[in-house]
Scaffold this motif. Structure first.
Motif, PDB file in Angstrom:
ATOM      1  N   LEU A  14       0.835  -1.200   0.000  1.00  0.00           N
ATOM      2  CA  LEU A  14       0.000   0.000   0.000  1.00  0.00           C
ATOM      3  C   LEU A  14       0.875   1.258   0.000  1.00  0.00           C
ATOM      4  CD1 LEU A  14      -2.811   1.338   0.178  1.00  0.00           C
ATOM      5  CD2 LEU A  14      -2.619   1.142   2.676  1.00  0.00           C
ATOM      6  N   ALA A  15       1.874   1.290   0.855  1.00  0.00           N
ATOM      7  CA  ALA A  15       2.778   2.451   0.910  1.00  0.00           C
ATOM      8  C   ALA A  15       3.511   2.634  -0.415  1.00  0.00           C
ATOM      9  CB  ALA A  15       3.776   2.284   2.054  1.00  0.00           C
ATOM     10  N   THR A  16       3.905   1.545  -1.027  1.00  0.00           N
ATOM     11  CA  THR A  16       4.587   1.604  -2.321  1.00  0.00           C
ATOM     12  C   THR A  16       3.663   2.150  -3.397  1.00  0.00           C
ATOM     13  OG1 THR A  16       5.993  -0.258  -1.693  1.00  0.00           O
ATOM     14  CG2 THR A  16       5.835   0.242  -4.050  1.00  0.00           C
ATOM     15  N   MET A  17       2.415   1.678  -3.415  1.00  0.00           N
ATOM     16  CA  MET A  17       1.441   2.149  -4.408  1.00  0.00           C
ATOM     17  C   MET A  17       1.158   3.641  -4.214  1.00  0.00           C
ATOM     18  SD  MET A  17       0.724  -0.482  -6.326  1.00  0.00           S
ATOM     19  CE  MET A  17      -0.855  -0.335  -7.084  1.00  0.00           C
ATOM     20  N   VAL A  18       1.054   4.072  -2.968  1.00  0.00           N
ATOM     21  CA  VAL A  18       0.823   5.494  -2.687  1.00  0.00           C
ATOM     22  C   VAL A  18       2.025   6.305  -3.172  1.00  0.00           C
ATOM     23  CG1 VAL A  18       0.567   7.231  -0.868  1.00  0.00           C
ATOM     24  CG2 VAL A  18      -0.792   5.126  -0.783  1.00  0.00           C
ATOM     25  N   ALA A  19       3.218   5.851  -2.836  1.00  0.00           N
ATOM     26  CA  ALA A  19       4.427   6.579  -3.243  1.00  0.00           C
ATOM     27  C   ALA A  19       4.524   6.661  -4.766  1.00  0.00           C
ATOM     28  CB  ALA A  19       5.664   5.906  -2.666  1.00  0.00           C
ATOM     29  N   ILE A  20       4.297   5.558  -5.440  1.00  0.00           N
ATOM     30  CA  ILE A  20       4.345   5.566  -6.908  1.00  0.00           C
ATOM     31  C   ILE A  20       3.264   6.485  -7.456  1.00  0.00           C
ATOM     32  CG2 ILE A  20       3.954   4.165  -8.980  1.00  0.00           C
ATOM     33  CD1 ILE A  20       5.261   1.819  -7.419  1.00  0.00           C
ATOM     34  N   GLY A  21       2.067   6.411  -6.890  1.00  0.00           N
ATOM     35  CA  GLY A  21       0.968   7.253  -7.343  1.00  0.00           C
ATOM     36  C   GLY A  21       1.253   8.733  -7.217  1.00  0.00           C
ATOM     37  N   VAL A  22       1.882   9.121  -6.121  1.00  0.00           N
ATOM     38  CA  VAL A  22       2.218  10.536  -5.912  1.00  0.00           C
ATOM     39  C   VAL A  22       3.326  10.969  -6.874  1.00  0.00           C
ATOM     40  CG1 VAL A  22       3.216  12.194  -4.280  1.00  0.00           C
ATOM     41  CG2 VAL A  22       1.432  10.616  -3.522  1.00  0.00           C
ATOM     42  N   LEU A  55      -8.517   3.297  -0.053  1.00  0.00           N
ATOM     43  CA  LEU A  55      -7.563   3.915   0.875  1.00  0.00           C
ATOM     44  C   LEU A  55      -6.364   4.497   0.126  1.00  0.00           C
ATOM     45  CD1 LEU A  55      -6.650   4.545   3.758  1.00  0.00           C
ATOM     46  CD2 LEU A  55      -5.724   2.214   3.879  1.00  0.00           C
ATOM     47  N   CYS A  56      -5.851   3.758  -0.839  1.00  0.00           N
ATOM     48  CA  CYS A  56      -4.707   4.212  -1.633  1.00  0.00           C
ATOM     49  C   CYS A  56      -5.060   5.493  -2.389  1.00  0.00           C
ATOM     50  CB  CYS A  56      -4.292   3.107  -2.605  1.00  0.00           C
ATOM     51  SG  CYS A  56      -2.837   3.485  -3.598  1.00  0.00           S
ATOM     52  N   ALA A  57      -6.201   5.507  -3.067  1.00  0.00           N
ATOM     53  CA  ALA A  57      -6.623   6.686  -3.831  1.00  0.00           C
ATOM     54  C   ALA A  57      -6.830   7.890  -2.913  1.00  0.00           C
ATOM     55  CB  ALA A  57      -7.904   6.385  -4.601  1.00  0.00           C
ATOM     56  N   THR A  58      -7.395   7.655  -1.749  1.00  0.00           N
ATOM     57  CA  THR A  58      -7.623   8.738  -0.793  1.00  0.00           C
ATOM     58  C   THR A  58      -6.296   9.317  -0.307  1.00  0.00           C
ATOM     59  OG1 THR A  58      -9.709   7.738  -0.086  1.00  0.00           O
ATOM     60  CG2 THR A  58      -8.718   9.365   1.398  1.00  0.00           C
ATOM     61  N   MET A  59      -5.361   8.440   0.036  1.00  0.00           N
ATOM     62  CA  MET A  59      -4.065   8.903   0.524  1.00  0.00           C
ATOM     63  C   MET A  59      -3.308   9.667  -0.562  1.00  0.00           C
ATOM     64  SD  MET A  59      -3.115   5.526   2.778  1.00  0.00           S
ATOM     65  CE  MET A  59      -1.458   5.984   3.203  1.00  0.00           C
ATOM     66  N   ILE A  60      -3.323   9.157  -1.783  1.00  0.00           N
ATOM     67  CA  ILE A  60      -2.659   9.852  -2.887  1.00  0.00           C
ATOM     68  C   ILE A  60      -3.304  11.218  -3.102  1.00  0.00           C
ATOM     69  CG2 ILE A  60      -2.285   9.862  -5.393  1.00  0.00           C
ATOM     70  CD1 ILE A  60      -2.023   6.764  -5.188  1.00  0.00           C
ATOM     71  N   GLY A  61      -4.638  11.256  -3.105  1.00  0.00           N
ATOM     72  CA  GLY A  61      -5.347  12.515  -3.312  1.00  0.00           C
ATOM     73  C   GLY A  61      -5.025  13.549  -2.247  1.00  0.00           C
ATOM     74  N   VAL A  62      -5.035  13.140  -1.003  1.00  0.00           N
ATOM     75  CA  VAL A  62      -4.743  14.071   0.094  1.00  0.00           C
ATOM     76  C   VAL A  62      -3.303  14.584  -0.006  1.00  0.00           C
ATOM     77  CG1 VAL A  62      -4.455  14.240   2.603  1.00  0.00           C
ATOM     78  CG2 VAL A  62      -6.507  13.167   1.652  1.00  0.00           C
ATOM     79  N   ILE A  63      -2.364  13.698  -0.282  1.00  0.00           N
ATOM     80  CA  ILE A  63      -0.963  14.127  -0.415  1.00  0.00           C
ATOM     81  C   ILE A  63      -0.808  15.093  -1.591  1.00  0.00           C
ATOM     82  CG2 ILE A  63       1.379  13.341  -0.994  1.00  0.00           C
ATOM     83  CD1 ILE A  63       0.679  10.756   0.631  1.00  0.00           C
ATOM     84  N   ARG A  64      -1.445  14.791  -2.705  1.00  0.00           N
ATOM     85  CA  ARG A  64      -1.351  15.670  -3.879  1.00  0.00           C
ATOM     86  C   ARG A  64      -1.976  17.034  -3.590  1.00  0.00           C
ATOM     87  NH1 ARG A  64      -4.104  13.278  -8.562  1.00  0.00           N
ATOM     88  NH2 ARG A  64      -3.075  14.920  -9.728  1.00  0.00           N
ATOM     89  N   MET A  65      -3.082  17.042  -2.876  1.00  0.00           N
ATOM     90  CA  MET A  65      -3.728  18.313  -2.539  1.00  0.00           C
ATOM     91  C   MET A  65      -2.854  19.128  -1.590  1.00  0.00           C
ATOM     92  SD  MET A  65      -7.696  16.992  -2.285  1.00  0.00           S
ATOM     93  CE  MET A  65      -8.109  18.154  -1.054  1.00  0.00           C
ATOM     94  N   MET A  66      -2.279  18.468  -0.586  1.00  0.00           N
ATOM     95  CA  MET A  66      -1.492  19.173   0.420  1.00  0.00           C
ATOM     96  C   MET A  66      -0.155  19.687  -0.113  1.00  0.00           C
ATOM     97  SD  MET A  66      -2.139  16.778   3.782  1.00  0.00           S
ATOM     98  CE  MET A  66      -0.723  17.434   4.617  1.00  0.00           C
ATOM     99  N   PHE A  67       0.543  18.870  -0.870  1.00  0.00           N
ATOM    100  CA  PHE A  67       1.909  19.207  -1.244  1.00  0.00           C
ATOM    101  C   PHE A  67       2.087  19.666  -2.687  1.00  0.00           C
ATOM    102  CE2 PHE A  67       2.370  16.254   2.347  1.00  0.00           C
ATOM    103  CZ  PHE A  67       3.045  17.094   3.218  1.00  0.00           C
ATOM    104  N   MET A  68       1.097  19.405  -3.535  1.00  0.00           N
ATOM    105  CA  MET A  68       1.231  19.774  -4.941  1.00  0.00           C
ATOM    106  C   MET A  68       0.230  20.835  -5.370  1.00  0.00           C
ATOM    107  SD  MET A  68       1.779  16.049  -6.642  1.00  0.00           S
ATOM    108  CE  MET A  68       3.300  15.157  -6.542  1.00  0.00           C
ATOM    109  N   GLY A  69      -0.620  21.242  -4.442  1.00  0.00           N
ATOM    110  CA  GLY A  69      -1.598  22.278  -4.770  1.00  0.00           C
ATOM    111  C   GLY A  69      -2.675  21.841  -5.741  1.00  0.00           C
TER     112      GLY A  69
END
Length: 184
Positions: A14-22, A55-69
Motif C-alpha cells: 500500500l505504501a509503495t502504491m501510494v508513493a508511486i501514485g504521488v 484507501l490508496c486513492a484517498t491517501m494519494i489525493g490528500v498528499i497531492r492536494m497538500m503538497f502539490m496544490g
C-alpha cells in the motif's frame, strides 16, 4: 505468524502504491486528467481489493492536494473509480476488464458528476456545467485503464498475478496462466 507477514506485506505494498501514485501523478497530467492515477487504482484493486484501493486513492489525493496544490479533483476524480474497480473485479470473479470498466464508471461518470458541485460551489469556479469534467475523466480513465489492463494481463500470463495476490492474502481468481500448445 503468517497473518503478521501478510499484513506487513499489505502495508508495504500500500505504501509503495501510494508513493508511486504521488510521484508519477504529474506525468501526463492536466487539470481534470491524471491517467496514471487510474493505472494505480486498477492495479491496487486487482492486487489488494476495493477497500485498499479506496484507501490508496484517498491517501494519494490528500498528499497531492497538500503538497502539490492540486484541487479537490484529486479526490473526486479517484475514490469512486478506485472502489468500483475493486468491486467490479470481485463481482466478475477476477475479470481484469471489469476492473477497468469499474474505474471508467466510478471516475468517468460518478467522479466527474461529483466534481462539478465541488469545483463550482466549494472552489468558486465559474462556467462549469454538470458534465464539464466527464469527457476529460473518461479519457483519462481509458488511457490509464488501457495501460493497467496490458500490465495486469502480462502479470497474469507470466503467472505472477496469482503469486502477488496470494502473498498479499487477497482473493485469487486467476489460478495461474497456463500456456497452450499454440503459445509455446
Amino acid at each position: 505468524m503468517e497473518k503478521e507477514r501478510i499484513r506487513t506485506f499489505r502495508m508495504v505494498m500500500l505504501a509503495t502504491m501510494v508513493a508511486i501514485g504521488v510521484v508519477i501523478s504529474p506525468i501526463l497530467r492536466i487539470e481534470g486528467m491524471c491517467p496514471t492515477a487510474h493505472l494505480i487504482n486498477i492495479v491496487c484493486s486487482v492486487l489488494m481489493g476495493p477497500w485498499y484501493s479506496l484507501l490508496c486513492a484517498t491517501m494519494i489525493g490528500v498528499i497531492r492536494m497538500m503538497f502539490m496544490g492540486i484541487p479537490p479533483l484529486a479526490l473526486t476524480g479517484a475514490v469512486f473509480g478506485a472502489f468500483l474497480s475493486g468491486v467490479f473485479y470481485r463481482v466478475s470473479k477476477g475479470r481484469i476488464i471489469c476492473a477497468v470498466i469499474g474505474e471508467v464508471i466510478g471516475t468517468g461518470i460518478i467522479g466527474s458528476l461529483v466534481s462539478y458541485p465541488v469545483m463550482a460551489f466549494l472552489m468558486g469556479r465559474e462556467g462549469l456545467t454538470a458534465f464539464f469534467y466527464t469527457p476529460m475523466f473518461i479519457g483519462a480513465t481509458l488511457m490509464g485503464g488501457t495501460v493497467a489492463y496490458i500490465f495486469l494481463k502480462a502479470l497474469s500470463r507470466a503467472g505472477l498475478l496469482v503469486k502477488f495476490q496470494q502473498s498479499l492474502g487477497a482473493k485469487v481468481y486467476d489460478k495461474g496462466y497456463v500456456r497452450t500448445a499454440k503459445e509455446s
